[in-house]
Motif scaffolding. Structure first.
Motif, PDB file in Angstrom:
ATOM      1  N   GLY A 261       0.804  -1.254   0.061  1.00  0.00           N
ATOM      2  CA  GLY A 261       0.132   0.065  -0.006  1.00  0.00           C
ATOM      3  C   GLY A 261       0.677   1.136   0.033  1.00  0.00           C
ATOM      4  O   GLY A 261       1.927   1.331  -0.548  1.00  0.00           O
ATOM      5  N   HIS A 553      -9.903  -2.693  -0.416  1.00  0.00           N
ATOM      6  CA  HIS A 553      -8.711  -1.985   0.231  1.00  0.00           C
ATOM      7  C   HIS A 553      -9.061  -1.175   1.517  1.00  0.00           C
ATOM      8  O   HIS A 553     -10.499  -0.712   1.825  1.00  0.00           O
ATOM      9  CB  HIS A 553      -8.421  -0.686  -0.742  1.00  0.00           C
ATOM     10  CG  HIS A 553      -8.018  -1.268  -2.157  1.00  0.00           C
ATOM     11  ND1 HIS A 553      -7.214  -2.211  -2.169  1.00  0.00           N
ATOM     12  CD2 HIS A 553      -8.296  -1.011  -3.382  1.00  0.00           C
ATOM     13  CE1 HIS A 553      -6.917  -2.626  -3.529  1.00  0.00           C
ATOM     14  NE2 HIS A 553      -7.432  -1.754  -4.088  1.00  0.00           N
ATOM     15  N   GLN A 574      -3.476  -1.895   0.680  1.00  0.00           N
ATOM     16  CA  GLN A 574      -4.163  -2.623  -0.350  1.00  0.00           C
ATOM     17  C   GLN A 574      -4.629  -4.094  -0.012  1.00  0.00           C
ATOM     18  O   GLN A 574      -3.961  -4.942   0.495  1.00  0.00           O
ATOM     19  CB  GLN A 574      -2.869  -2.881  -1.571  1.00  0.00           C
ATOM     20  CG  GLN A 574      -3.400  -3.275  -2.950  1.00  0.00           C
ATOM     21  CD  GLN A 574      -2.296  -3.139  -4.051  1.00  0.00           C
ATOM     22  OE1 GLN A 574      -1.236  -2.852  -3.639  1.00  0.00           O
ATOM     23  NE2 GLN A 574      -2.623  -3.253  -5.123  1.00  0.00           N
TER      24      GLN A 574
END
Length: 601
Positions: A261, A553, A574
């Motif tokens: 992420g 997410h 993520q």
């Protein structure tokens, strides 16, 4: 008597032969003299120059790139000595023998080397292998007589002291390409030079690079330097100081050890970036001397693309983080006010379809404050049809969404903040009301970068000033003033309603972030869980039975302290699942660590 007469008869022939021999000798000396005259008089200047060239060698001395420091002048990027194996074309006697040695001992790519060799200047060293070991240096030095074209040059090597930390910020170096050499921007560069390929190494290349020097040697028969004839010292590149705090950046990296992420921490007063990460990150030291094919293939084939800076290049559905925009748009346009309420049974029905709340039983009577506190989807489904997609896009752009933020590293993507015209241009279709409904909760066609959402959050915190994020605070000793930012044209009273709604996310009785409260640091925030794949309206989302890459997410964004906002933090995980559960604790940790322990900014 007969014999004597015969000797007198042959005497003229002997004399003639002697004359011919003498003439030939004189002619030979004459030709030799003429040749010597031609060499010494006619060709004197040209041959003198050639002899001088064979005796003298001039080599480039690479400048040290500028160093990079954090906000507290902690050294993050430096230069260290290294040795490069090079070949000077002019000195090569037997190319095939040199190639055979390089392939067998140094495992070079023969085709690539021969290609470079053909294009190379005869006097300019061709870099064969960077950062060779002391053992390899000794191997070459011991074979100078046998392979006079081989050289070992000392050169500075880029060293990223913290390895993977802030790799998306620093970027990496790579050998200059043929297309770059033809670009006016790289005038004065030569084949084999290392240049910035990403991050601040690219943006500030011409400050960091420095100016190369040169040294001229008198050399012996095998081109070993005997003495220095002339020397011009290189000028090191200009140092940079960043707004990053090394300690906060390190903590961010630690918190993302098991996640993919991006995260951003930004000063809400001037836009300076305190920490920014893209995960998984990579080690830019791999590129400092030319990345191996194995390492390159690993980075390129990795499922989470470490070389992609997710903070500025990753575009994702923002989910409920986007709700502040239709909330503000509805207040500004008079679609609703702070007393307007809705009450839906867990879904909003339109066109024969059910658009569901995340809480299947519904949230009861909901006003704008509660819509943010509990993240009530149906409130936005209902009002979005009157607000309209173009107005949502208008207020989104006003707060920095759907456009590049202007951060001083390259590669930023604008994302998508759709309008009616956008869909017609890019999809060849008209916009339907059914497109507006999911867009109101940051789904559908809406895709934004983590940095854009950080800028939006900071603008809400600071009273509506949309700032330009900045990483470099000093070039050398010269301070770089951040751009002033642009004030959003909104009613401060409406912005205060959004701020209160975000405060209730943490301190409200049913706030989605109520578990994040801290005894000393007050904060406001917003959680979000954005879907990656579409589900049937009646289908239940079961995280445990879904492919990891299809999981939702996780987002959380907010600012602190409430009484005098200084820092905005955005966390994106993520495929992390529920935002409050996964991203929320990371948000809290970064806020508390920055303000309570480090006392920044």
């Amino acid at each position: 008597m007969v014999v004597l007469n015969e000797r007198r008869d042959h005497h003229p022939y002997l004399y003639t032969r002697l004359l011919v021999l003498l003439g030939l000798i004189i002619l030979g000396f004459l030709i030799l003299g003429l040749r010597l005259w031609h060499i010494q008089i006619v060709q004197h200047e040209a041959l003198s120059q050639r002899a001088e060239i064979n005796r003298i060698r001039t080599y480039e001395v690479k400048a040290h790139r500028g160093k990079i420091f954090d906000r507290n002048e902690v050294l993050l990027v430096e230069n260290v000595p290294s040795y490069n194996l090079t070949v000077v074309k002019e000195n090569v006697n037997d190319l095939d023998a040199v190639v055979e040695l390089l392939v067998e001992r140094f495992e070079i790519d023969e085709a690539d080397f021969r290609s470079k060799y053909r294009r190379a200047n005869r006097f300019r060293p061709i870099i064969v292998k960077r950062d060779i070991s002391f053992e390899e240096v000794s191997f070459i030095e011991a074979r100078q007589f046998e392979y006079p074209g081989l050289r070992v040059d000392t050169a500075p090597k880029r060293h990223y002291i913290k390895d993977r930390m802030a790799s998306n910020v620093f970027g990496y170096l790579g050998e200059i390409s043929e297309s770059e050499l033809k670009n006016q921007r790289f005038m004065g560069y030569s084949s084999g030079d290392l240049v910035g390929k990403a991050g601040v190494e690219l943006t500030y290349e011409h400050f960091l690079r420095g100016i190369s020097g040169r040294v001229t040697y008198e050399v012996d028969a095998v081109n070993r330097p005997m003495r220095i004839i002339d020397q011009m010292d290189p000028i090191s590149g200009t140092d940079l100081r960043l707004s990053l705090d090394y300690r906060l950046q390190k903590r961010m990296d630690e918190l993302y050890e098991n996640f993919a992420g991006a995260a951003v921490a930004m000063d809400v007063r001037d836009g300076r970036i305190l920490a920014i990460g893209s995960y998984p990150n990579f080690n830019p030291n791999l590129f400092a001397t030319g990345i191996s094919r194995k390492d390159w293939n690993y980075l390129m084939s990795h499922n989470h693309h470490p070389l992609q800076d997710k903070s500025i290049r990753g575009i994702y559905p923002p989910g409920s983080l986007f709700k502040m925009i239709p909330a503000l748009a509805g207040l500004e346009l008079g679609v609703f006010d702070e007393t307007t309420t809705t009450n839906f049974p867990g879904y909003f029905e339109y066109g024969g379809r059910h658009y569901r709340d995340w809480r299947r039983t519904g949230h009861g009577v909901t006003d704008v404050y509660k819509s943010l506190e509990e993240s009530v989807d149906s409130f936005y489904y209902y009002h979005s049809l009157e607000i309209g997609i173009n107005n949502m896009a208008k207020y989104g752009r006003m707060f920095g969404l759907g456009q590049r933020t202007g951060i001083d590293i390259p590669g930023e993507r604008p994302g998508i903040l759709p309008t009616r015209d956008w869909k017609l241009r890019h999809r060849g279709e008209v916009w339907y009301p059914g497109d507006t409904i999911p867009a109101s909760i940051g789904q559908g066609y809406v895709t934004l970068t983590p940095l854009q959402l950080t800028v939006m959050t900071a603008a809400i915190a600071n009273g509506g000033k949309v700032l330009v994020p900045r990483l470099v605070t000093h070039i050398g000793d010269e301070e770089q003033e951040p751009p002033p930012g642009v004030q959003a044209d909104v009613d401060p009273r409406n912005l205060a309603i959004i701020q209160e709604g975000m405060r209730r996310v943490i301190y409200g009785e049913q706030g989605t972030g109520r578990h994040l409260r801290h005894p000393r640091i007050s904060m406001a925030g917003k959680s979000a869980t954005s879907q990656v794949i579409g589900l049937d309206p009646e289908e239940e989302y079961d995280e445990d039975n879904i492919y990891v890459g299809h999981r939702s997410h996780a987002w959380f964004a907010g600012y602190a302290p409430l009484e005098d906002p200084k820092i905005a933090v955005l966390v994106f995980v993520q495929n992390g699942g529920p935002g409050a559960r996964t991203a929320g604790p990371i948000f809290r940790d970064l806020i508390v660590y920055a303000l309570d322990e480090l006392k920044i900014p």
